[in-house]
Motif scaffolding. Structure first.
Motif, mmCIF file in Angstrom:
data_model
loop_
_atom_site.group_PDB
_atom_site.id
_atom_site.type_symbol
_atom_site.label_atom_id
_atom_site.label_comp_id
_atom_site.label_asym_id
_atom_site.label_seq_id
_atom_site.Cartn_x
_atom_site.Cartn_y
_atom_site.Cartn_z
ATOM 1 N N LYS A 59 0.469 2.262 -9.939
ATOM 2 C CA LYS A 59 0.559 3.699 -9.709
ATOM 3 C C LYS A 59 1.033 4.428 -10.951
ATOM 4 C CE LYS A 59 2.715 6.933 -6.432
ATOM 5 N NZ LYS A 59 3.562 7.001 -5.207
ATOM 6 N N GLY A 60 2.065 3.886 -11.595
ATOM 7 C CA GLY A 60 2.593 4.526 -12.788
ATOM 8 C C GLY A 60 1.596 4.565 -13.928
ATOM 9 N N LEU A 61 0.806 3.510 -14.075
ATOM 10 C CA LEU A 61 -0.154 3.450 -15.175
ATOM 11 C C LEU A 61 -1.334 4.391 -14.946
ATOM 12 C CD1 LEU A 61 -0.752 2.045 -17.863
ATOM 13 C CD2 LEU A 61 -2.015 0.305 -16.586
ATOM 14 N N LEU A 62 -1.879 4.383 -13.734
ATOM 15 C CA LEU A 62 -3.052 5.211 -13.457
ATOM 16 C C LEU A 62 -2.718 6.698 -13.382
ATOM 17 C CD1 LEU A 62 -5.150 3.173 -10.865
ATOM 18 C CD2 LEU A 62 -5.460 3.345 -13.327
ATOM 19 N N LEU A 63 -1.500 7.021 -12.970
ATOM 20 C CA LEU A 63 -1.118 8.426 -12.808
ATOM 21 C C LEU A 63 -0.148 8.866 -13.888
ATOM 22 C CD1 LEU A 63 -0.660 8.645 -8.932
ATOM 23 C CD2 LEU A 63 -2.721 9.022 -10.287
ATOM 24 N N ARG A 102 0.828 -1.212 0.000
ATOM 25 C CA ARG A 102 0.000 0.000 0.000
ATOM 26 C C ARG A 102 0.861 1.259 0.000
ATOM 27 N NH1 ARG A 102 -1.155 2.915 4.158
ATOM 28 N NH2 ARG A 102 -0.680 1.222 5.622
ATOM 29 N N LEU A 103 1.935 1.264 0.776
ATOM 30 C CA LEU A 103 2.797 2.438 0.842
ATOM 31 C C LEU A 103 3.478 2.718 -0.495
ATOM 32 C CD1 LEU A 103 4.452 2.032 4.360
ATOM 33 C CD2 LEU A 103 2.702 3.689 3.681
ATOM 34 N N ILE A 104 3.891 1.672 -1.207
ATOM 35 C CA ILE A 104 4.516 1.872 -2.513
ATOM 36 C C ILE A 104 3.505 2.427 -3.513
ATOM 37 C CG2 ILE A 104 5.567 0.668 -4.483
ATOM 38 C CD1 ILE A 104 6.930 -1.181 -2.432
ATOM 39 N N ALA A 105 2.267 1.998 -3.397
ATOM 40 C CA ALA A 105 1.209 2.473 -4.305
ATOM 41 C C ALA A 105 0.655 3.822 -3.891
ATOM 42 C CB ALA A 105 0.071 1.460 -4.356
ATOM 43 N N SER A 106 0.972 4.274 -2.694
ATOM 44 C CA SER A 106 0.272 5.407 -2.090
ATOM 45 C C SER A 106 0.357 6.699 -2.887
ATOM 46 C CB SER A 106 0.827 5.647 -0.684
ATOM 47 O OG SER A 106 0.141 6.694 -0.039
ATOM 48 N N ASP A 107 -0.768 7.398 -2.949
ATOM 49 C CA ASP A 107 -0.884 8.718 -3.553
ATOM 50 C C ASP A 107 -2.212 9.296 -3.081
ATOM 51 O OD1 ASP A 107 0.273 10.490 -6.062
ATOM 52 O OD2 ASP A 107 -1.906 10.590 -5.966
ATOM 53 N N PRO A 108 -2.283 10.628 -2.860
ATOM 54 C CA PRO A 108 -3.550 11.215 -2.394
ATOM 55 C C PRO A 108 -4.728 10.972 -3.330
ATOM 56 C CG PRO A 108 -1.748 12.770 -2.106
ATOM 57 C CD PRO A 108 -1.194 11.617 -2.890
ATOM 58 N N ASP A 162 11.463 7.119 3.741
ATOM 59 C CA ASP A 162 10.878 7.128 2.404
ATOM 60 C C ASP A 162 11.188 5.791 1.755
ATOM 61 O OD1 ASP A 162 10.152 7.616 -0.246
ATOM 62 O OD2 ASP A 162 11.878 8.906 -0.651
ATOM 63 N N ILE A 163 10.163 5.118 1.245
ATOM 64 C CA ILE A 163 10.369 3.802 0.637
ATOM 65 C C ILE A 163 10.788 3.901 -0.816
ATOM 66 C CG2 ILE A 163 9.190 1.682 -0.111
ATOM 67 C CD1 ILE A 163 7.606 1.692 2.400
ATOM 68 N N ASP A 164 10.100 4.745 -1.597
ATOM 69 C CA ASP A 164 10.251 4.698 -3.048
ATOM 70 C C ASP A 164 11.057 5.836 -3.658
ATOM 71 O OD1 ASP A 164 8.435 6.675 -2.569
ATOM 72 O OD2 ASP A 164 6.812 5.804 -3.757
ATOM 73 N N GLY A 165 11.727 6.640 -2.824
ATOM 74 C CA GLY A 165 12.615 7.664 -3.348
ATOM 75 C C GLY A 165 11.945 8.921 -3.835
ATOM 76 N N ASP A 166 10.684 9.156 -3.454
ATOM 77 C CA ASP A 166 9.979 10.356 -3.910
ATOM 78 C C ASP A 166 10.108 11.521 -2.931
ATOM 79 O OD1 ASP A 166 8.365 9.524 -1.832
ATOM 80 O OD2 ASP A 166 6.534 9.339 -3.039
ATOM 81 N N GLY A 167 10.866 11.313 -1.844
ATOM 82 C CA GLY A 167 11.066 12.366 -0.864
ATOM 83 C C GLY A 167 9.971 12.496 0.167
ATOM 84 N N CYS A 168 8.944 11.678 0.072
ATOM 85 C CA CYS A 168 7.829 11.716 1.026
ATOM 86 C C CYS A 168 8.102 10.774 2.199
ATOM 87 C CB CYS A 168 6.524 11.313 0.348
ATOM 88 S SG CYS A 168 6.057 12.340 -1.063
ATOM 89 N N VAL A 169 7.628 11.138 3.364
ATOM 90 C CA VAL A 169 7.749 10.260 4.533
ATOM 91 C C VAL A 169 6.663 9.196 4.451
ATOM 92 C CG1 VAL A 169 7.638 10.100 7.039
ATOM 93 C CG2 VAL A 169 8.764 12.061 5.958
#
Length: 299
Positions: free
Chosen positions: A288-292, A76-82, A244-251
């Motif tokens: 995540k990459g496909l939908l966004l 879920r955290l790797i897929a996470s986005d608002p 940060d798990i995926d390197g996007d700078g988010c906690v």
């Protein structure tokens, strides 16, 4: 026959047109997996510690107690986005995992009329030797392969569950759900039979160094990042905030969520020593990459 069939391993598409999200668009994403806490909770603190040690993925604060993040929580955290609303379908842990997966898929399908989802992440596998089918595998023979799995199910309960899961995934695809599963973590000689479900997107790895570990075959539709090293995130004053798990700078994992049993530990490593790797973590990234597609990442 049993010697031809590998033990079912737990790790751990048709031409559906996807439209990239707009900035204000949201998606409901289902995840079938194991989450913290378990469905029936914990009886005692000792029970919690034992269960978390068994299923927890990380010990970031090095206190010898794993953090409250299970396989599904990391997915879920790797897929996470608002822009995503997650609907968790947890495995109960009380019986065969495949039976749990099947039950959840059927509940999901029954709810589509009232609580529909746009996408499903199934980062689990029911894998066997490629040599149990045609060598090499052929996309045009998929119905034959599914029939073989059905025949195995006449003898072995785990394969009966697998065949019924394949049918349930196809039913969800037919209702417009974008389904993502994994290539599997058994290497190139294995195939995740969930990928036989027509219309399902099967995700593998882009990392060459993982080719010995992550399966790859003609049923793999997408390949993306499957290895993640957690990195500490600090505030402007240099105070650690979390990881940060995926390197996007988010906690993704705040320090407040760590167990910190030893108390007062502030020596959090810049990079966590253990790399998370597996096609289980490629699937949420691909979704995540496909939908966004084309949209900026947002914390």
């Amino acid at each position: 026959m049993r010697r031809l069939i590998a033990v079912i391993m737990i790790g751990l598409w048709a031409a559906l047109v996807s439209v990239p999200a707009t900035a204000s668009e949201t998606f409901r994403v289902a995840i079938v997996d194991r989450f913290y806490p378990p469905v029936n909770g914990f009886v005692t603190e000792e029970d919690r510690d034992q269960h978390t040690w068994l299923y927890g993925m990380l010990d970031l604060d090095n206190d010898e107690y794993k953090e409250p993040y299970y396989h599904g929580d990391i997915v879920r955290l790797i897929a996470s986005d608002p822009r995503f609303i997650f609907v968790q379908y947890p495995l109960s842990g009380q019986g065969h995992p495949m039976a749990d997966i099947l039950r959840n898929l059927r509940v999901m399908q029954a709810r589509q009329a009232t609580m529909p989802v746009d996408a499903l992440i199934l980062s689990w596998e029911s894998s066997t030797l490629v040599s149990a089918f045609d060598v090499p595998l052929s996309l045009g023979r998929v119905r034959h392969y599914k029939d073989i799995v059905r025949q195995w199910g006449d003898k072995y309960p785990e394969w009966r569950y697998t065949h019924e899961i394949i049918l349930a995934l196809e039913a969800l695809v037919a209702e417009g759900v974008m389904v993502f599963t994994i290539s599997g973590n058994g290497g190139r000689g294995m195939v995740n039979t969930f990928s036989f479900a027509e219309g399902v997107r099967t995700v593998g790895s882009i990392e060459r160094e993982l080719q010995h570990f992550i399966a790859d075959n003609p049923f793999v539709d997408m390949r993306t990042r499957a290895a993640y090293q957690l990195t500490r995130v600090d505030n402007p004053a240099g105070k650690p905030l979390g990881y940060d798990i995926d390197g996007d700078g988010c906690v993704d994992i705040p320090l407040s969520k760590l167990t910190a049993r030893t108390g007062g530990n502030t020596d959090y490593p810049r990079h966590y020593w253990k790399t998370l790797k597996g096609s289980s973590f490629a699937a949420p990234a691909a979704m995540k990459g496909l939908l966004l597609e084309g949209q900026a990442n947002s914390c």
